[in-house]
Scaffold this active site. Structure first.
Site, PDB file in Angstrom:
ATOM      1  N   ASP A  17       0.852  -1.188   0.000  1.00  0.00           N
ATOM      2  CA  ASP A  17       0.000   0.000   0.000  1.00  0.00           C
ATOM      3  C   ASP A  17       0.888   1.238   0.000  1.00  0.00           C
ATOM      4  O   ASP A  17       2.030   1.176  -0.466  1.00  0.00           O
ATOM      5  CB  ASP A  17      -0.914  -0.050   1.243  1.00  0.00           C
ATOM      6  CG  ASP A  17      -2.279   0.571   0.986  1.00  0.00           C
ATOM      7  OD1 ASP A  17      -2.322   1.747   0.597  1.00  0.00           O
ATOM      8  OD2 ASP A  17      -3.306  -0.121   1.179  1.00  0.00           O
ATOM      9  N   HIS A  39      -3.672   6.222   3.027  1.00  0.00           N
ATOM     10  CA  HIS A  39      -4.467   5.053   2.632  1.00  0.00           C
ATOM     11  C   HIS A  39      -3.978   3.789   3.327  1.00  0.00           C
ATOM     12  O   HIS A  39      -4.765   2.997   3.871  1.00  0.00           O
ATOM     13  CB  HIS A  39      -4.396   4.897   1.121  1.00  0.00           C
ATOM     14  CG  HIS A  39      -5.261   3.815   0.565  1.00  0.00           C
ATOM     15  ND1 HIS A  39      -4.814   2.527   0.394  1.00  0.00           N
ATOM     16  CD2 HIS A  39      -6.540   3.829   0.149  1.00  0.00           C
ATOM     17  CE1 HIS A  39      -5.782   1.790  -0.124  1.00  0.00           C
ATOM     18  NE2 HIS A  39      -6.840   2.555  -0.273  1.00  0.00           N
ATOM     19  N   SER A  80     -11.269  -0.569  -1.036  1.00  0.00           N
ATOM     20  CA  SER A  80     -10.022  -0.639  -0.259  1.00  0.00           C
ATOM     21  C   SER A  80     -10.300  -0.728   1.228  1.00  0.00           C
ATOM     22  O   SER A  80      -9.462  -1.209   1.994  1.00  0.00           O
ATOM     23  CB  SER A  80      -9.156   0.593  -0.525  1.00  0.00           C
ATOM     24  OG  SER A  80      -8.659   0.613  -1.819  1.00  0.00           O
TER      25      SER A  80
END
Length: 494
Positions: A208, A247, A418
Site C-alpha cells: 500500500d 491510505h 479498499s
C-alpha cells in the site's frame, strides 16, 4: 528543405532512437511455472519450505537472465531482475536498445512499457478526516465528532482488553456507529470465543502507501526488524514504516488496529510501500510482492529467519486481463500466503473489475454500505476469463473509521473497496489463528460458504442484465463475510 532544417531533424531523430525512451519490462519465455508446480519435500517448518522455494526461483531466473544482464551491464542502463516472475525492469528503454535486445536474445517473450496505476484506484477511496473524542465503556463507546476541523487533537483511546464483553446493542442504523463494519461481520464475537481469538500468532501484510508505525492503534503490534520495505524511496531512506498518503495506515488499522478498530488486533503486521503518494509503479509493486515471500532476504538471511506473512491485503490494480502478476501470486500460494484484493471502485457498471482482482486465484472483495446495499462504486464483473463469479465476497466499505496518518491519535472515515478488503484480510488472520494448517482452497471455500445473504438488497444494475440475482452473483459474490462463522468452520477442520 534547408540543410539546417535537415540537420535539426536528423539530430532529433538520433536522440529519439538513442536517448529518449521509456521504462519497460522484459518478460522472458522461460517461465517459472515448472518451479512453482514442482514438488517440495516435507519440511519441518513452513519457513524452510519458503527458503527452498526462493532458492529454486533465484537459481532458475539467474540462469535464464544471465546473458541479458551481461548485455545490459555494457549499456550503462539501470535495470533490476525479478526472481518470482522472470522479468527484468529497464529504465529508459530506447528504440535502439529495444531493437538490439530483440535481435540478440531469442528467449525474450515481450518488451512492454511499464504500467502505472493511479493510487486513486479507479476513482479510489473518498472520505474525510475527523476529530473524534471517545469515551470507552464495557460495551463500546460514545463519541462526539465534528466535521471539517483541520487539526487532529483526538486523544489516544485508553488501553482496553482485546476480549471485551460482546456489545449486545450492535445498532441497526450502522451509519451512526463508528466501527459498524466490525459489528456487521461479528469480528468481536471471535475475540470472546473460549480461549479468545484476536489473531495472535499470525503475521499479516499490506502492499500500500505505507503505514504510520507510531499511530497509537498500530505501534504495539508492528513485527519489528525485517517487517518494512520501501522500494520507492519517496521520502528518503527511512528505515521505519511511514505513510505520506494515509491510505495504507487506514487499511492496516482495519486489519490489525487496537482500540476496537481492527478485526485482528492481536496479529503482528508488516508492510511494503508499493504506492507513492500519487501512483503505483509496476516495478515497485513487483518488488513488494517478492518482499512478502521472503522479507528476511533484504537482510541477507534465509526466509525462515524473518517474518512470514500468512495473508496480504492489496488495494491496488488497473487494466483488464493484465497477467503481469500471475506468477508472483502463484508463488505466494506455494508459500502459503493468501492474496486478498479489493474489487476496485469503477461500479456500478458491469465488467468494471480489473487485474489482479479479476484473477481466479485471488480472493476478491466488493463493498456494501450500512443499508445492506452493494456500494454504488463497488466494481462488478460479468465474468472472468474462466467464467468464475467476481467478487468472491463482500464486506463493509462505506463510512469506515480507521487510523489516520495525520497524527498518532487521529482517525479518518473513508469509502472504497479498499476499506472492504481489510475486513476480509483480518478475518483470514483470525482463521489462521484458529487453524494454522488451512490451505487457500479451504479458506476461500469457508469465506464463500459462511456468508450472510438474508438482509442483502439486490442492486438495480445486474451483471449481465438478464441475470436472476440468486447467490452467488457478480455484485455481492457469495454474500457478506462473517468472522464468527468463518472461525468456527476453521476450527472444525483442525
Amino acid at each position: 528543405m534547408s540543410f539546417k532544417v535537415n540537420l535539426i531533424l536528423s539530430v532529433l531523430c538520433w536522440l529519439a532512437k538513442t536517448t529518449w525512451g521509456y521504462d519497460a519490462f522484459i518478460t522472458l519465455k522461460d517461465r517459472v511455472d515448472l518451479i512453482l508446480e514442482s514438488k517440495f519435500q516435507d519440511y519441518e517448518t513452513r519457513g524452510e519450505k519458503i527458503t527452498e522455494l526462493k532458492n529454486r526461483l533465484v537459481s532458475y531466473t539467474n540462469k535464464t537472465q544471465e546473458k541479458i544482464i551481461e548485455f545490459l551491464n555494457n549499456t550503462n542502463v539501470e535495470y533490476e531482475g525479478y526472481w518470482a516472475s522472470n522479468k527484468i525492469f529497464v529504465k529508459n528503454m530506447t528504440p535502439d536498445l529495444k531493437l538490439s535486445l530483440w535481435n540478440k536474445f531469442s528467449n525474450i517473450e515481450s518488451i512492454e512499457k511499464e504500467k502505472i496505476f493511479s493510487n486513486k484506484f479507479w476513482g479510489w477511496d473518498s472520505g474525510f478526516n475527523n476529530q473524534w473524542d471517545y469515551q470507552w465503556n464495557d460495551y463500546g463507546y460514545s463519541w462526539d465528532w465534528r466535521r471539517g476541523i483541520p487539526s487532529y487533537r483526538t486523544p489516544a483511546a485508553p488501553q482496553i482488553n482485546h476480549n471485551p464483553i460482546p456489545n449486545p446493542d450492535c445498532p441497526n442504523v450502522y451509519a451512526y456507529f463508528p466501527t459498524w463494519g466490525l459489528c456487521k461481520i461479528e469480528a468481536k464475537a471471535t475475540w470472546s470465543m473460549p480461549g479468545g481469538n484476536d489473531g495472535t500468532g499470525v503475521v499479516v501484510g499490506t502492499i500500500d502507501t505505507g503505514v504510520r508505525k507510531t499511530h497509537s492503534t498500530l505501534s504495539s503490534n508492528f513485527y519489528g526488524d525485517g517487517g518494512w520495505y520501501d522500494p520507492t524511496y519517496e521520502i528518503g531512506d527511512d528505515p521505519n514504516p511511514h505513510d505520506n498518503n494515509g491510505h495504507g495506515t487506514h487499511t492496516m488499522g482495519t486489519i490489525a488496529g487496537s482500540y476496537q478498530i481492527g478485526v485482528a488486533p492481536g496479529a503482528k503486521w508488516i508492510s511494503c510501500k508499493g504506492c507513492q503518494d500519487t501512483a503505483c509503479y509496476e516495478h515497485h509493486l513487483l518488488s513488494c510482492m517478492e518482499f512478502m515471500i521472503c522479507p528476511a532476504a533484504l537482510q541477507g538471511k534465509p526466509c525462515h529467519q524473518g517474518p512470514l506473512p500468512r495473508v496480504i491485503n492489496n488495494s491496488w490494480g488497473g487494466s483488464t486481463t493484465n497477467d503481469a502478476y500471475r506468477d508472483v501470486i502463484q508463488a505466494w500460494k506455494v508459500a502459503g500466503i493468501i492474496p486478498i484484493f479489493a474489487a476496485g471502485n469503477s461500479g456500478p457498471n458491469c465488467e468494471s473489475l480489473y487485474s489482479p482482482a479479476d484473477y481466479e486465484d485471488v480472493i476478491t472483495v466488493g463493498a456494501i454500505n450500512y443499508k445492506n446495499e452493494v456500494a454504488d462504486f463497488s466494481s462488478k464483473s460479468s465474468y472472468t476469463s474462466n467464467g468464475k463469479i467476481k467478487p468472491d465476497v463482500t464486506a463493509p466499505g462505506e463510512s469506515i473509521l480507521s487510523a489516520s496518518t495525520e497524527s498518532d491519535s487521529g482517525y479518518a472515515i473513508l469509502d472504497g473497496t479498499s476499506m472492504a478488503a481489510p475486513h476480509v484480510t483480518g478475518i483470514v488472520a483470525l482463521m489462521f489463528a484458529a487453524n494454522p494448517n488451512l490451505t487457500f482452497d479451504e479458506i476461500r471455500y469457508i469465506l464463500q460458504k459462511q456468508t450472510v445473504t438474508k438482509e442483502l438488497k439486490i442492486p438495480s444494475t445486474k451483471c449481465p442484465a438478464d441475470v436472476s440475482y440468486n447467490f452467488p452473483n457478480n455484485a455481492f459474490g457469495y454474500g457478506l463475510v462473517n468472522a464468527k462463522y468463518a472461525v468456527e468452520a476453521a476450527l472444525a477442520l483442525r
